[in-house]
Design an enzyme around this catalytic site. Sequence first.
Site, PDB file in Angstrom:
ATOM      1  N   THR A   1       0.666  -1.138   0.090  1.00 57.46           N
ATOM      2  CA  THR A   1      -0.114   0.100   0.024  1.00 57.46           C
ATOM      3  C   THR A   1       0.906   1.118   0.154  1.00 57.46           C
ATOM      4  O   THR A   1       1.967   1.307   0.627  1.00 57.46           O
ATOM      5  CB  THR A   1      -0.780  -0.132   1.263  1.00 57.46           C
TER       6      THR A   1
ATOM      7  N   GLY B   1       6.225  -0.796  -0.234  1.00 61.68           N
ATOM      8  CA  GLY B   1       6.894   0.384   0.077  1.00 61.68           C
ATOM      9  C   GLY B   1       7.321   0.347   1.551  1.00 61.68           C
ATOM     10  O   GLY B   1       7.264  -0.309   2.181  1.00 61.68           O
TER      11      GLY B   1
ATOM     12  N   ASP C   1       8.462   3.530   5.052  1.00 65.43           N
ATOM     13  CA  ASP C   1       8.750   5.000   5.135  1.00 65.43           C
ATOM     14  C   ASP C   1      10.176   5.230   5.520  1.00 65.43           C
ATOM     15  O   ASP C   1      10.715   6.502   5.276  1.00 65.43           O
ATOM     16  CB  ASP C   1       7.750   5.251   6.365  1.00 65.43           C
TER      17      ASP C   1
ATOM     18  N   GLU D   1      -0.241  -4.972   6.222  1.00 65.18           N
ATOM     19  CA  GLU D   1       1.005  -5.232   5.436  1.00 65.18           C
ATOM     20  C   GLU D   1       2.053  -6.049   6.220  1.00 65.18           C
ATOM     21  O   GLU D   1       2.770  -6.993   5.646  1.00 65.18           O
ATOM     22  CB  GLU D   1       1.711  -3.908   5.333  1.00 65.18           C
TER      23      GLU D   1
ATOM     24  N   LYS E   1      14.393   7.446   1.337  1.00 64.59           N
ATOM     25  CA  LYS E   1      14.175   6.423   2.626  1.00 64.59           C
ATOM     26  C   LYS E   1      14.976   6.047   3.236  1.00 64.59           C
ATOM     27  O   LYS E   1      14.870   5.140   4.338  1.00 64.59           O
ATOM     28  CB  LYS E   1      12.828   5.484   2.010  1.00 64.59           C
TER      29      LYS E   1
HETATM   30  C1  5RP Z   1       1.523   2.192   4.002  1.00 67.67           C
HETATM   31  C2  5RP Z   1       2.831   2.111   4.040  1.00 67.67           C
HETATM   32  C3  5RP Z   1       3.614   2.665   2.894  1.00 67.67           C
HETATM   33  O1  5RP Z   1       4.236   1.457   2.602  1.00 67.67           O
HETATM   34  C4  5RP Z   1       4.719   3.828   3.269  1.00 67.67           C
HETATM   35  O2  5RP Z   1       3.973   4.813   3.911  1.00 67.67           O
HETATM   36  C5  5RP Z   1       5.332   4.248   1.969  1.00 67.67           C
HETATM   37  O3  5RP Z   1       4.415   5.082   1.196  1.00 67.67           O
HETATM   38  P1  5RP Z   1       4.811   5.764  -0.210  1.00 67.67           P
HETATM   39  O4  5RP Z   1       5.148   4.797  -0.960  1.00 67.67           O
HETATM   40  O5  5RP Z   1       3.626   6.423  -0.466  1.00 67.67           O
HETATM   41  O6  5RP Z   1       5.905   6.678   0.306  1.00 67.67           O
HETATM   42  O7  5RP Z   1       3.636   1.649   4.876  1.00 67.67           O
HETATM   43  O8  5RP Z   1       1.134   1.841   5.207  1.00 67.67           O
END
Ligand code: 5RP
Length: 262
Positions: free
Chosen positions: A33, A90, A92, A111, A129
């Site tokens: 997500t 993905g 953070d 997730e 990241k």
């Molecule tokens: C969602 C997540 C996402 O993988 C994380 O927030 C990264 O998001 P993005 O790809 O929009 O930077 O953990 O719960």
Amino acid sequence: MSADLSPIDKAKFVAAKRACDFVEDGMRVGLGTGSTAAWMVRCLGELVREDGLNIQGVPTSSRTADLAREVGIKVISLDEAKWLDLTIDGADEYDANLNLIKGGGGALLQEKIVATASDQMIVIADIGKQVDALGGFPLPVEVIPFGWQTTKALVEETLVGLDVLGQTTTLRMNGEAPYITDEGNHILDLHLHRINNARQLSLVMNQIPGVVENGLFIDICDAVVIGHGDGRVEVRDINAGTVEEDKIDFLENENLFSDLTD
Ligand code: 5RP
């Protein structure tokens, strides 16, 4: 259209595109997500529609489920799949050991369940990241709504004894109301700035009644595909100890970008 993408979006796109090389016919794939994962779902959808790739996808959120169906991926539940070949998601933050903070998009619970039920987890991310120590990004902790203020107080009390730089916690909001996850829970964001012992923190948080799960992914991720705005991608595999470099040509992906304007 590709020229309209920001360098960060280009980096996310190339990471997502490269990660799709790991997906093989017949696989059951966990679909992450977030904005990077959404690129991956679009790329996989194109492979399904145009190259006849035969996969079953297990989404990690209602958002991802909607997108996967929209782009033509066959969606099944985790209970139907039971076990997955691969999850692509993905993050953070990721550190040198490929430990992660996830949940910025509020989907950390599904997730983590999906990634843990997979032979392999691959993270897709832009280079921004990457961190020396986790914790610059607020750590999401999913809590049940019943007694959430008591749970928040217990979380804060617990943080006092842990090796972190900050201890502020905030309830994630959606406008005027608390944010509600797909599982009907709330999220506390822990502003820790630096987590010196992520494994300990993760274990201790999950002992608190009312806490459902936290966004630290320890020893779950096997490889990271890191995208750069100029099309370069790097694949770091923590198990094999290898680093591979590649370059993705944006022009070859015009279809995907024009799909976005439909
Ligand atoms: C969602 C997540 C996402 O993988 C994380 O927030 C990264 O998001 P993005 O790809 O929009 O930077 O953990 O719960």
